[in-house]
Design a protein around this motif. Structure first.
Motif, PDB file in Angstrom:
ATOM      1  N   ILE A  78       0.803  -1.245  -0.194  1.00  0.00           N
ATOM      2  CA  ILE A  78      -0.055  -0.042  -0.012  1.00  0.00           C
ATOM      3  C   ILE A  78       0.791   1.165  -0.184  1.00  0.00           C
ATOM      4  O   ILE A  78       0.492   2.321  -0.558  1.00  0.00           O
ATOM      5  N   THR A  79       2.048   1.030   0.877  1.00  0.00           N
ATOM      6  CA  THR A  79       3.020   2.468   0.856  1.00  0.00           C
ATOM      7  C   THR A  79       3.766   2.680  -0.578  1.00  0.00           C
ATOM      8  O   THR A  79       3.514   3.615  -1.068  1.00  0.00           O
ATOM      9  N   GLU A  80       4.023   1.407  -0.978  1.00  0.00           N
ATOM     10  CA  GLU A  80       4.831   1.544  -2.353  1.00  0.00           C
ATOM     11  C   GLU A  80       3.871   1.833  -3.488  1.00  0.00           C
ATOM     12  O   GLU A  80       4.183   2.634  -4.341  1.00  0.00           O
ATOM     13  N   GLU A  81       2.602   1.368  -3.579  1.00  0.00           N
ATOM     14  CA  GLU A  81       1.767   1.688  -4.513  1.00  0.00           C
ATOM     15  C   GLU A  81       1.061   3.122  -4.375  1.00  0.00           C
ATOM     16  O   GLU A  81       0.619   3.593  -5.442  1.00  0.00           O
ATOM     17  N   LEU A  82       0.426   3.347  -3.328  1.00  0.00           N
ATOM     18  CA  LEU A  82      -0.254   4.496  -2.956  1.00  0.00           C
ATOM     19  C   LEU A  82       0.350   5.759  -2.356  1.00  0.00           C
ATOM     20  O   LEU A  82      -0.148   6.814  -2.289  1.00  0.00           O
ATOM     21  N   GLY A  83       1.367   5.510  -1.733  1.00  0.00           N
ATOM     22  CA  GLY A  83       1.993   6.433  -1.028  1.00  0.00           C
ATOM     23  C   GLY A  83       1.272   6.787   0.355  1.00  0.00           C
ATOM     24  O   GLY A  83       1.650   7.789   0.970  1.00  0.00           O
ATOM     25  N   LEU A  84       0.464   5.697   0.794  1.00  0.00           N
ATOM     26  CA  LEU A  84      -0.094   5.892   2.203  1.00  0.00           C
ATOM     27  C   LEU A  84       0.237   4.752   3.014  1.00  0.00           C
ATOM     28  O   LEU A  84       0.677   3.752   2.643  1.00  0.00           O
ATOM     29  N   ASP A  85       0.450   5.247   4.328  1.00  0.00           N
ATOM     30  CA  ASP A  85       0.555   4.055   5.480  1.00  0.00           C
ATOM     31  C   ASP A  85      -1.014   4.012   6.253  1.00  0.00           C
ATOM     32  O   ASP A  85      -1.212   4.999   7.050  1.00  0.00           O
TER      33      ASP A  85
END
Length: 378
Positions: A78-85
């Motif tokens: 999710i962090t790599e694909e969307l930039g969200l944690d």
């Protein structure tokens, strides 16, 4: 006293294999992890990968790396694909995928896959605005109604997505699937192919005062409460699945009042007997397009006490019976796709039921289907 001997204490020839040979004999499968992430009106987030030849879309997620746990994979992807944690709140589904499933692309050498689908929650508008894609891997993202999302996913991925999302909506146990099919009891939302009913008027405020005389009332819908604080939803089958709604409908010329409309529609659609109807407010429909462009009109919202639920029957307007579901007000608001205003309206309805009739706040529970023979209310 000697200890009893367990059958497992007798070592079989297979168990005595050398370690390397035993390890090679074990079943091997890929591991994957994905997430159900929605916007405030319940649309599901999909991403469009650049590397799929069939142009299909995916849930956010990816491949579990050696030594990695699936929940760690999901947050990392999710962090790599969307930039969200994002925090993960539940395991919604576990899916076993066969090595020879027809949805595998030709030439793919897959030993089978076990995929975990987690609940990634609901994004705020600020979080949506903060999404950043790795353009070499993902070309775009979209929030889609589930009926549209399944058209962009491979068939088995669509089945997994629906089962996982419905587990979240219905507050059911983790869905266990094999090749896209439930291997245990099929929950009510899956059994009736129920989808979130996204409403274009989801952000229209609920006006608490009387309806202005200049506005005709075109619709009357109600939060219909049973004694334990849950409400009744109805859902009629369609070519693209069933869409849930509150009991109610269009005010007909033969109806003296909108309350008459509600009594009639609740009896026809869900075989409900109602009492103590209370007007909660109204929503403005500025165009009346659904009624042929009649212009500004009011859609009335009410609360009512259910006094009886009869056997299922065919709805005279549609020619088929509706599925009848019991849900908490919050679950109903999520299925109706009204976003934050719907959640506030559900809370208002629940408070009204508690104050007027002493109904308790509905406890979190799985969405339940009303039996075909009806229900006795205590």
């Amino acid at each position: 006293m000697p200890s009893p001997v367990s059958p497992s204490d007798h070592v079989s020839p297979r168990a005595a294999l050398p370690a390397a040979q035993y390890a090679a004999s074990r079943h091997a499968a890929w591991l994957g992890a994905a997430a159900i992430i929605t916007d405030e009106v319940g649309r599901v987030l999909l991403v469009h990968p650049t590397y799929r030849e069939d142009d299909s879309w995916l849930l956010p997620g990816g491949v579990v790396e050696p030594g990695e746990h699936p929940h760690v994979t999901c947050r990392r992807e999710i962090t790599e694909e969307l930039g969200l944690d994002l925090a993960l709140s539940a395991v919604l589904a576990v899916h076993s995928f066969s090595a020879h499933h027809p949805d595998l692309q030709p030439g793919t050498h897959c030993p089978g896959e076990v995929r975990f689908v987690f609940d990634g929650g609901t994004l705020t508008p600020a979080q949506v605005a903060a999404i950043r894609l790795p353009r070499e891997e993902l070309s775009e993202y979209a929030f889609l109604e589930t009926r549209d999302a399944v058209q962009r996913l491979r068939p088995v991925d669509g089945q997994i997505m629906l089962a996982a999302y419905r587990a979240r909506l219905g507050n059911t146990a983790t869905a266990h699937l094999a090749d896209g099919r439930h291997i245990l009891d099929v929950p009510a939302l899956d059994r009736h192919d129920v989808h979130v009913r996204y409403r274009p008027l989801w952000d229209s405020p609920l006006h608490r005062g009387p309806v202005p005389e200049r506005l005709p009332v075109q619709q009357a819908w109600a939060w219909c409460f049973v004694p334990d604080g849950r409400v009744v939803l109805v859902a009629g089958p369609g070519p693209r699945g069933a869409l849930p709604m509150l009991p109610g409908g269009t005010v007909e010329k033969a109806d003296t009042t909108p309350e008459d409309t509600l009594h009639r529609e609740a009896a026809e659609e869900a075989q409900l007997s109602l009492a103590d109807l209370v007007r909660l407010g109204w929503v403005l429909d500025e165009t009346g397009e659904v009624y042929g462009g009649v212009g500004p009109n009011a859609r009335l919202r009410l609360a009512a006490r259910v006094t009886g639920i009869g056997p299922a029957a065919v709805d005279p307007a549609t020619g088929h019976p509706f599925a009848r579901l019991l849900a908490t007000p919050a679950q109903a608001a999520a299925l109706l796709g009204w976003g934050p205003p719907g959640a506030r309206q559900a809370q208002l309805a629940a408070e009204t039921a508690q104050e007027r009739w002493g109904h308790p706040t509905a406890r979190p529970a799985a969405i339940e289907e009303i039996p075909a023979e009806g229900m006795r209310l205590t």
